[in-house]
Motif scaffolding. Structure first.
Motif, PDB file in Angstrom:
ATOM      1  N   ASP A 103      29.162  39.407  37.082  1.00 45.66           N
ATOM      2  CA  ASP A 103      30.789  39.645  37.103  1.00 45.66           C
ATOM      3  C   ASP A 103      31.035  40.832  37.611  1.00 45.66           C
ATOM      4  N   GLU A 104      30.623  41.775  38.090  1.00 44.79           N
ATOM      5  CA  GLU A 104      30.713  42.863  38.256  1.00 44.79           C
ATOM      6  C   GLU A 104      30.339  42.934  39.566  1.00 44.79           C
ATOM      7  N   LEU A 131      37.194  37.337  44.291  1.00 45.91           N
ATOM      8  CA  LEU A 131      36.895  37.072  42.392  1.00 45.91           C
ATOM      9  C   LEU A 131      38.372  36.819  41.915  1.00 45.91           C
ATOM     10  N   TYR A 133      41.422  36.999  39.213  1.00 50.08           N
ATOM     11  CA  TYR A 133      41.776  37.085  37.888  1.00 50.08           C
ATOM     12  C   TYR A 133      42.365  36.585  37.447  1.00 50.08           C
ATOM     13  N   TYR A 144      37.146  38.224  28.765  1.00 49.71           N
ATOM     14  CA  TYR A 144      37.845  37.290  29.997  1.00 49.71           C
ATOM     15  C   TYR A 144      36.930  37.540  31.324  1.00 49.71           C
ATOM     16  N   LYS A 145      36.291  36.723  31.837  1.00 47.63           N
ATOM     17  CA  LYS A 145      35.677  37.260  33.441  1.00 47.63           C
ATOM     18  C   LYS A 145      35.859  36.359  34.789  1.00 47.63           C
ATOM     19  N   PRO A 146      35.824  37.061  35.632  1.00 48.19           N
ATOM     20  CA  PRO A 146      36.984  36.120  36.889  1.00 48.19           C
ATOM     21  C   PRO A 146      35.895  34.780  36.875  1.00 48.19           C
ATOM     22  N   THR A 147      36.488  33.862  38.144  1.00 52.54           N
ATOM     23  CA  THR A 147      35.939  33.109  39.086  1.00 52.54           C
ATOM     24  C   THR A 147      36.035  33.747  40.674  1.00 52.54           C
TER      25      THR A 147
END
Length: 341
Positions: A103-104, A131, A133, A144-147
């Motif tokens: 997720d980075e 990604l 957001y 929260y983590k992006p997709t």
């Protein structure tokens, strides 16, 4: 004999009319503008934005999404994107951790705002992914983590884009081939299928195109500004050329020795482009002013900022330019009310 004279005169008249019509069309398409003829010094109208937290590096980029100002900093060792209230410039949250994790972000690209859905998309050129957001989720969920929005292709990928919807974006693509200059062009991009339709290849006399662009759906307009040539081109949204606007230093050399246009936005009914007109790799190669044109490419005035402009964005709600500066002031804004006429 009279018959022959008649047809000869008719041929001459038609030929002259054809040339005159052709010339008038070319004069409409080919415009030569002296963009130093109306310089307005606005340095004293530039208002400093004081940002103490977090510490942001010098080479930052600015974006507006809904009520927020996003500042990306590719040099940050922690969060690469800082989110501020665009009215008060107060710091709200940081996202996009730098790193190699799932997720980075390894190599951050230019953020793609999606104001309608309160989202923004972040290219990671290291992982060849974009990604997604959600602003609402960022503020609601501390973890929260992006997709993943899109997987990118290595041979041709968009490095800048204006998002309309999932099947339509306007993008600047980079095509890489062995033993040749990499080439830039403007395309219509379908994020879902990856399909790209060529819109604007570039000026026929320029071998190595480097440019930045802006899009207005309202005005059916694409503005393409050349970095190493004193040239601005205007097209409709189907890529049809409306005009080439040449500055006084126009030439068609294949060289990156000079910096002319650096970035461009469309604000209300005006084209606003940052402009240097100086040698690359020097202080003169960084813009210190904005060139203002109408939507037909006619020069109106130059706004002299008197500070080196690294990056900027346009805040439509407050009709102002927000700038990242390479100066004793790092961030500032310029209210445009009364300046664009």
């Amino acid at each position: 004999l009279n018959y022959m004279i008649y047809h000869l005169l008719k041929y001459i008249i038609y030929s002259v009319l054809f040339v005159l019509i052709g010339c008038s069309r070319n004069l409409g398409v080919e415009k030569f503008q002296d963009h130093d003829s109306n310089i307005v010094d606005v340095k004293n109208r530039v208002e400093e934005i004081v940002i103490d937290t977090p510490i942001i590096g010098a080479w930052s980029r600015l974006f507006i999404v809904d009520d927020y100002l996003l500042i990306s900093d590719h040099q940050s060792q922690d969060k690469l994107i800082s989110i501020f209230d665009k009215q008060t410039f107060s710091y709200l949250r940081g996202v996009g951790k730098s790193g190699e994790g799932p997720d980075e972000i390894t190599t951050i690209g230019v953020i793609i705002p999606d104001e309608e859905h309160r989202r923004f998309y972040v290219p990671d050129h290291g992982k060849l992914k974009i990604l997604s957001y959600s602003l609402d989720s960022i503020f609601e969920d501390a973890f929260y983590k992006p997709t993943v929005k899109v997987n990118l292709r290595k041979s041709q990928f968009p490095d800048r884009a204006v998002y309309v919807n999932d099947t339509l974006s306007f993008a600047r693509t980079i095509v890489t081939e062995e033993n040749t200059y990499f080439q830039q062009s403007l395309v219509k991009w379908n994020m879902l299928t990856g399909e790209m339709k060529l819109l604007v290849k570039g000026h026929p006399e320029i071998e190595r195109k480097r440019s930045l662009f802006a899009v207005s759906l309202e005005h059916d307009l694409i503005v393409d500004c050349y970095t190493h040539h004193d040239l601005l081109t205007i097209h409709d949204l189907e890529g049809n050329l409306r005009c080439n606007v040449y500055g006084s230093n126009w030439d068609n050399k294949t060289s990156n020795d000079m910096i002319y246009y650096d970035a461009v936005v469309i604000g209300k009914d005006k084209i606003i482009a940052s402009y240097a007109g100086g040698a690359n790799w020097s202080d003169e190669g960084m813009p210190t002013c904005f060139q203002i044109y109408d939507l037909d490419g006619n020069y109106i005035k130059t706004l002299k900022i008197g500070r080196k402009i690294y990056n900027f964005c346009y805040d439509q709600e407050y009709n102002r330019l927000i700038m990242a500066l390479n100066d004793e002031i790092q961030f500032a804004y310029l209210a445009l009310d009364g300046l664009l006429e």
